[in-house]
Each structure stands twice: as structure tokens, then as C-alpha cells.
Design a protein around this motif. Structure first.
Motif, PDB file in Angstrom:
ATOM      1  N   GLN A 277      54.605  23.434  33.363  1.00  0.00           N
ATOM      2  CA  GLN A 277      54.383  24.834  33.731  1.00  0.00           C
ATOM      3  C   GLN A 277      53.116  25.369  33.081  1.00  0.00           C
ATOM      4  N   SER A 278      52.907  25.061  31.792  1.00  0.00           N
ATOM      5  CA  SER A 278      51.707  25.573  31.134  1.00  0.00           C
ATOM      6  C   SER A 278      50.458  24.893  31.677  1.00  0.00           C
ATOM      7  N   LEU A 279      50.562  23.631  32.088  1.00  0.00           N
ATOM      8  CA  LEU A 279      49.424  22.956  32.722  1.00  0.00           C
ATOM      9  C   LEU A 279      49.101  23.607  34.062  1.00  0.00           C
ATOM     10  N   ALA A 280      50.118  23.994  34.790  1.00  0.00           N
ATOM     11  CA  ALA A 280      49.910  24.682  36.067  1.00  0.00           C
ATOM     12  C   ALA A 280      49.260  26.046  35.832  1.00  0.00           C
ATOM     13  N   ASP A 281      49.712  26.767  34.802  1.00  0.00           N
ATOM     14  CA  ASP A 281      49.113  28.056  34.465  1.00  0.00           C
ATOM     15  C   ASP A 281      47.653  27.876  34.060  1.00  0.00           C
ATOM     16  N   LEU A 282      47.385  26.867  33.252  1.00  0.00           N
ATOM     17  CA  LEU A 282      46.026  26.581  32.819  1.00  0.00           C
ATOM     18  C   LEU A 282      45.126  26.310  34.020  1.00  0.00           C
ATOM     19  N   SER A 283      45.608  25.494  34.921  1.00  0.00           N
ATOM     20  CA  SER A 283      44.856  25.179  36.133  1.00  0.00           C
ATOM     21  C   SER A 283      44.607  26.442  36.960  1.00  0.00           C
ATOM     22  N   ARG A 284      45.608  27.297  37.057  1.00  0.00           N
ATOM     23  CA  ARG A 284      45.500  28.539  37.832  1.00  0.00           C
ATOM     24  C   ARG A 284      44.491  29.497  37.201  1.00  0.00           C
ATOM     25  N   ILE A 285      44.505  29.599  35.871  1.00  0.00           N
ATOM     26  CA  ILE A 285      43.560  30.473  35.167  1.00  0.00           C
ATOM     27  C   ILE A 285      42.130  29.995  35.410  1.00  0.00           C
ATOM     28  N   ILE A 286      41.917  28.697  35.305  1.00  0.00           N
ATOM     29  CA  ILE A 286      40.580  28.138  35.533  1.00  0.00           C
ATOM     30  C   ILE A 286      40.147  28.385  36.975  1.00  0.00           C
ATOM     31  N   GLU A 287      41.060  28.197  37.915  1.00  0.00           N
ATOM     32  CA  GLU A 287      40.751  28.449  39.319  1.00  0.00           C
ATOM     33  C   GLU A 287      40.361  29.910  39.538  1.00  0.00           C
ATOM     34  N   MET A 288      41.119  30.826  38.948  1.00  0.00           N
ATOM     35  CA  MET A 288      40.831  32.247  39.102  1.00  0.00           C
ATOM     36  C   MET A 288      39.508  32.626  38.440  1.00  0.00           C
ATOM     37  N   ALA A 289      39.209  32.007  37.297  1.00  0.00           N
ATOM     38  CA  ALA A 289      37.952  32.294  36.611  1.00  0.00           C
ATOM     39  C   ALA A 289      36.753  31.809  37.431  1.00  0.00           C
ATOM     40  N   TRP A 290      36.890  30.678  38.101  1.00  0.00           N
ATOM     41  CA  TRP A 290      35.810  30.149  38.945  1.00  0.00           C
ATOM     42  C   TRP A 290      35.619  30.991  40.200  1.00  0.00           C
ATOM     43  N   GLU A 291      36.694  31.578  40.701  1.00  0.00           N
ATOM     44  CA  GLU A 291      36.645  32.379  41.923  1.00  0.00           C
ATOM     45  C   GLU A 291      35.762  33.610  41.703  1.00  0.00           C
ATOM     46  N   ASP A 292      34.759  33.785  42.523  1.00  0.00           N
ATOM     47  CA  ASP A 292      33.815  34.893  42.360  1.00  0.00           C
ATOM     48  C   ASP A 292      34.473  36.255  42.507  1.00  0.00           C
ATOM     49  N   ARG A 293      35.417  36.388  43.397  1.00  0.00           N
ATOM     50  CA  ARG A 293      35.990  37.702  43.682  1.00  0.00           C
ATOM     51  C   ARG A 293      37.189  38.071  42.816  1.00  0.00           C
ATOM     52  N   THR A 294      37.624  37.199  41.954  1.00  0.00           N
ATOM     53  CA  THR A 294      38.748  37.507  41.074  1.00  0.00           C
ATOM     54  C   THR A 294      38.208  38.092  39.780  1.00  0.00           C
ATOM     55  N   CYS A 295      38.566  39.333  39.489  1.00  0.00           N
ATOM     56  CA  CYS A 295      38.054  39.980  38.286  1.00  0.00           C
ATOM     57  C   CYS A 295      38.848  39.538  37.056  1.00  0.00           C
ATOM     58  N   PHE A 296      38.217  39.683  35.903  1.00  0.00           N
ATOM     59  CA  PHE A 296      38.867  39.303  34.649  1.00  0.00           C
ATOM     60  C   PHE A 296      40.128  40.131  34.414  1.00  0.00           C
ATOM     61  N   GLU A 297      40.135  41.362  34.883  1.00  0.00           N
ATOM     62  CA  GLU A 297      41.311  42.220  34.717  1.00  0.00           C
ATOM     63  C   GLU A 297      42.520  41.669  35.467  1.00  0.00           C
ATOM     64  N   ALA A 298      42.301  41.033  36.599  1.00  0.00           N
ATOM     65  CA  ALA A 298      43.410  40.431  37.350  1.00  0.00           C
ATOM     66  C   ALA A 298      43.995  39.253  36.577  1.00  0.00           C
ATOM     67  N   ILE A 299      43.144  38.488  35.921  1.00  0.00           N
ATOM     68  CA  ILE A 299      43.625  37.370  35.095  1.00  0.00           C
ATOM     69  C   ILE A 299      44.418  37.920  33.916  1.00  0.00           C
ATOM     70  N   GLU A 300      43.918  39.002  33.319  1.00  0.00           N
ATOM     71  CA  GLU A 300      44.627  39.607  32.190  1.00  0.00           C
ATOM     72  C   GLU A 300      45.973  40.168  32.629  1.00  0.00           C
ATOM     73  N   LEU A 301      46.009  40.772  33.793  1.00  0.00           N
ATOM     74  CA  LEU A 301      47.252  41.332  34.317  1.00  0.00           C
ATOM     75  C   LEU A 301      48.303  40.249  34.550  1.00  0.00           C
ATOM     76  N   GLN A 302      47.866  39.109  35.071  1.00  0.00           N
ATOM     77  CA  GLN A 302      48.800  38.043  35.408  1.00  0.00           C
ATOM     78  C   GLN A 302      49.152  37.147  34.225  1.00  0.00           C
ATOM     79  N   PHE A 303      48.178  36.861  33.359  1.00  0.00           N
ATOM     80  CA  PHE A 303      48.403  35.880  32.291  1.00  0.00           C
ATOM     81  C   PHE A 303      48.261  36.448  30.880  1.00  0.00           C
ATOM     82  N   GLY A 304      47.809  37.689  30.731  1.00  0.00           N
ATOM     83  CA  GLY A 304      47.678  38.296  29.414  1.00  0.00           C
ATOM     84  C   GLY A 304      46.459  37.841  28.632  1.00  0.00           C
TER      85      GLY A 304
END
Length: 86
Positions: free
Chosen positions: A8-35
């Protein structure tokens, strides 16, 4: 694989990296979802990526309006992966 990294944590890690690479995903959305705030995401990317990949990512993210919700205007703080259905 270290004991503290569960599937599960590996999946979360992968998802965070994917969201960070995504141009349209803001850092606030990552913070909202993963803290993780922007500096925590940067630190995570520094640890997980190769040095050249990290430098390339930082160069792309520097000053990018879409990575900060306050600069985006009225767009939604929601991530939608390119492989998901609308």
C-alpha cells in the motif's frame, strides 16, 4: 524490500510521484490527499529519483503556475490521471 514499505505504501509512493510529475496537479492537491506539503514532496522526489531526473523535474516545476493552487485561479484542486475515464 524494507519492512516499513508495504504494498500500500509503495502504491502511495508511486501515486505521489505520478501526481508530482503531472503538470496540472498542484502541490495543494497532493497535500490534501497525502498530507505532504510542497517541501516534503520535493524531498521525496529528491530521494526517489535519479539525480538527473530530479534536476529535470525541478527545472520543469520552477515557476510553473499550474503547480500552485493560488496561481491557478478558479480551476479545481483535483487530480485526474491521463489513463482514467472522465
Amino acid at each position: 524490500m524494507p519492512a516499513e514499505l508495504t504494498p500500500q505504501s509503495l502504491a502511495d509512493l508511486s501515486r505521489i510521484i505520478e501526481m508530482a510529475w503531472e503538470d496540472r496537479t498542484c502541490f495543494e492537491a497532493i497535500e490534501l490527499q497525502f498530507g505532504l506539503n510542497e517541501s516534503a514532496v520535493i524531498a521525496l522526489m529528491r530521494r526517489q529519483l535519479k539525480p538527473t531526473s530530479f534536476r529535470m523535474w525541478r527545472k520543469r516545476m520552477a515557476g510553473r503556475r499550474t503547480k500552485h493552487a493560488a496561481l491557478q485561479g478558479s480551476t479545481l484542486m483535483r487530480h485526474r490521471a491521463t489513463h482514467s475515464r472522465p
